[in-house]
Scaffold this motif. Sequence first.
Motif, short mmCIF file in Angstrom:
data_model
loop_
_atom_site.label_atom_id
_atom_site.label_comp_id
_atom_site.label_asym_id
_atom_site.label_seq_id
_atom_site.Cartn_x
_atom_site.Cartn_y
_atom_site.Cartn_z
N ALA A 148 43.58 25.02 38.76
CA ALA A 148 42.94 26.34 38.85
C ALA A 148 41.95 26.38 39.99
O ALA A 148 41.84 27.37 40.72
CB ALA A 148 42.25 26.66 37.52
N LYS A 149 41.21 25.27 40.18
CA LYS A 149 40.23 25.20 41.27
C LYS A 149 40.92 25.26 42.62
O LYS A 149 40.46 25.93 43.55
CB LYS A 149 39.42 23.91 41.14
CG LYS A 149 38.33 23.77 42.18
CD LYS A 149 37.52 22.49 41.96
CE LYS A 149 36.41 22.36 43.02
NZ LYS A 149 35.62 21.11 42.79
N GLU A 173 43.91 26.61 43.29
CA GLU A 173 44.45 27.96 43.48
C GLU A 173 43.35 28.94 43.83
O GLU A 173 43.54 29.82 44.67
CB GLU A 173 45.19 28.40 42.22
CG GLU A 173 46.47 27.61 41.97
CD GLU A 173 47.15 28.03 40.68
OE1 GLU A 173 46.57 28.88 39.96
OE2 GLU A 173 48.25 27.52 40.40
N TYR A 174 42.20 28.78 43.20
CA TYR A 174 41.06 29.66 43.51
C TYR A 174 40.65 29.49 44.96
O TYR A 174 40.39 30.47 45.66
CB TYR A 174 39.88 29.31 42.59
CG TYR A 174 38.61 30.05 42.94
CD1 TYR A 174 38.36 31.32 42.43
CD2 TYR A 174 37.65 29.47 43.77
CE1 TYR A 174 37.20 32.00 42.76
CE2 TYR A 174 36.49 30.14 44.10
CZ TYR A 174 36.27 31.40 43.59
OH TYR A 174 35.12 32.08 43.92
N ARG A 175 40.60 28.26 45.43
CA ARG A 175 40.20 28.01 46.82
C ARG A 175 41.21 28.62 47.80
O ARG A 175 40.82 29.19 48.82
CB ARG A 175 40.07 26.50 47.07
CG ARG A 175 39.51 26.18 48.44
CD ARG A 175 39.32 24.67 48.63
NE ARG A 175 38.71 24.39 49.92
CZ ARG A 175 37.40 24.40 50.14
NH1 ARG A 175 36.57 24.68 49.14
NH2 ARG A 175 36.92 24.14 51.34
N ARG A 194 43.10 31.28 47.23
CA ARG A 194 42.90 32.72 47.21
C ARG A 194 41.66 33.11 48.01
O ARG A 194 41.67 34.09 48.78
CB ARG A 194 42.75 33.22 45.77
CG ARG A 194 44.05 33.34 45.02
CD ARG A 194 43.89 34.15 43.75
NE ARG A 194 42.96 33.53 42.81
CZ ARG A 194 43.30 32.59 41.95
NH1 ARG A 194 44.54 32.13 41.92
NH2 ARG A 194 42.40 32.10 41.11
N LEU A 195 40.58 32.35 47.81
CA LEU A 195 39.34 32.65 48.51
C LEU A 195 39.51 32.52 50.02
O LEU A 195 39.08 33.38 50.79
CB LEU A 195 38.22 31.74 48.02
CG LEU A 195 36.85 31.92 48.69
CD1 LEU A 195 36.34 33.34 48.47
CD2 LEU A 195 35.84 30.91 48.16
N ALA A 230 48.00 36.27 40.72
CA ALA A 230 46.69 35.68 40.42
C ALA A 230 46.21 36.17 39.06
O ALA A 230 46.65 37.22 38.58
CB ALA A 230 45.68 36.07 41.49
N ASP A 260 40.55 37.46 38.48
CA ASP A 260 40.18 36.50 39.52
C ASP A 260 41.06 36.67 40.77
O ASP A 260 41.48 35.70 41.38
CB ASP A 260 40.32 35.07 38.98
CG ASP A 260 39.67 34.04 39.88
OD1 ASP A 260 38.73 34.41 40.62
OD2 ASP A 260 40.11 32.87 39.86
N LEU A 277 40.11 38.15 43.60
CA LEU A 277 39.27 38.05 44.80
C LEU A 277 39.62 39.11 45.84
O LEU A 277 39.60 38.86 47.04
CB LEU A 277 39.37 36.65 45.43
CG LEU A 277 38.91 35.49 44.55
CD1 LEU A 277 39.10 34.16 45.26
CD2 LEU A 277 37.45 35.67 44.13
#
Length: 331
Positions: A24-25, A27-29, A31-32, A86, A90, A92
């Motif tokens: 998850a971390k 994938e978040y990075r 996306r960001l 996503a 979340d 973004l």
Amino acid sequence: MGDFYASKDFRGWNKALERFRLQAKSEYRIRLEASIDVARLLLYHGLPFRGHGESEASTNQSYFLGFLRWHGDKHPDVEKVILEKAPQNDTLTCPIIQKDIVNACEKETLKVIIEDLNGDHFGILVDESKDISHNRTNGSCFEKEIYSLLSDHSLSPSKIRGQGYDGVSNMKGEINGLKTLIMKDSSSAYYSHCFAHQLQLTLVVIAKKHLEVEEFFDHVTNVLNVVGGSFKRRDLLRHHQAENLKQLLESGEAYTEQGLHQERGLQRPGDTRWGSHFKTLDNFLVIFSFIVHVFEVIEIEGSTPSDRNQAEYLLTKVKTILDVESVGHVK
């Protein structure tokens, strides 16, 4: 033995949860970083973030969502974790996130500029605009904000060697204009009128040598002054626009989508603004039927005979000049 298996199961769950957390971390990075890349591209080229259609299914998406989707099409690892793929809490991509990214880019850009300046002399360029209440800012407000900005970056006003603004009185006024206030603290901060504004002023002066052009814009400006002369009239204009849109939506002649049907304002042409005359006329034509409605109300309910006569006169003149006698009754 039971405790052993329970402990073994617990360790297994912990490992699974840790793998999920790391994924998850990651994938978040992704996306960001994708949102940041798109924002930087738009900022670099001076493009707007929002458009007429903000939904993911829209065929007329904003630049931000459109470029983000394009970015995903070119990079499969990105495409797998953005937009509809996503977590919906979340993505973004919301306006707040976009603004946060822009603010971060602004701070980093300022940081580079300040480092490059390295304590040397500098010049300032300032522009002004009216807020939503239609009240203009004044020179002292600008001075306070400028000095606050300089203080935040440890810059001294005594280092200012040039200042450039447009030609409005709160900027170049000889008594309380920003130019005068700055020069009281730094006499070497010489003022130079914005060159682009000078070109625009020249164009306006030449255009108004033609009496028909000057008369036309005089009447348009007077109409906007009358309609925008009170909060009651502006509210009446907004109400009529809203009622008309409601009827179009109910009849199926228009559809809803975030970013569509933005309210048109009463922007007056500014002699020092590139394109302001075009934008004024564009808005004027779009909301002309609503302006007619406001004038019809003023003709009947105006507080004085002068108001009623002025409304009748200006409406007649503008209809004649535009040759749009029927526009006032066309949606």
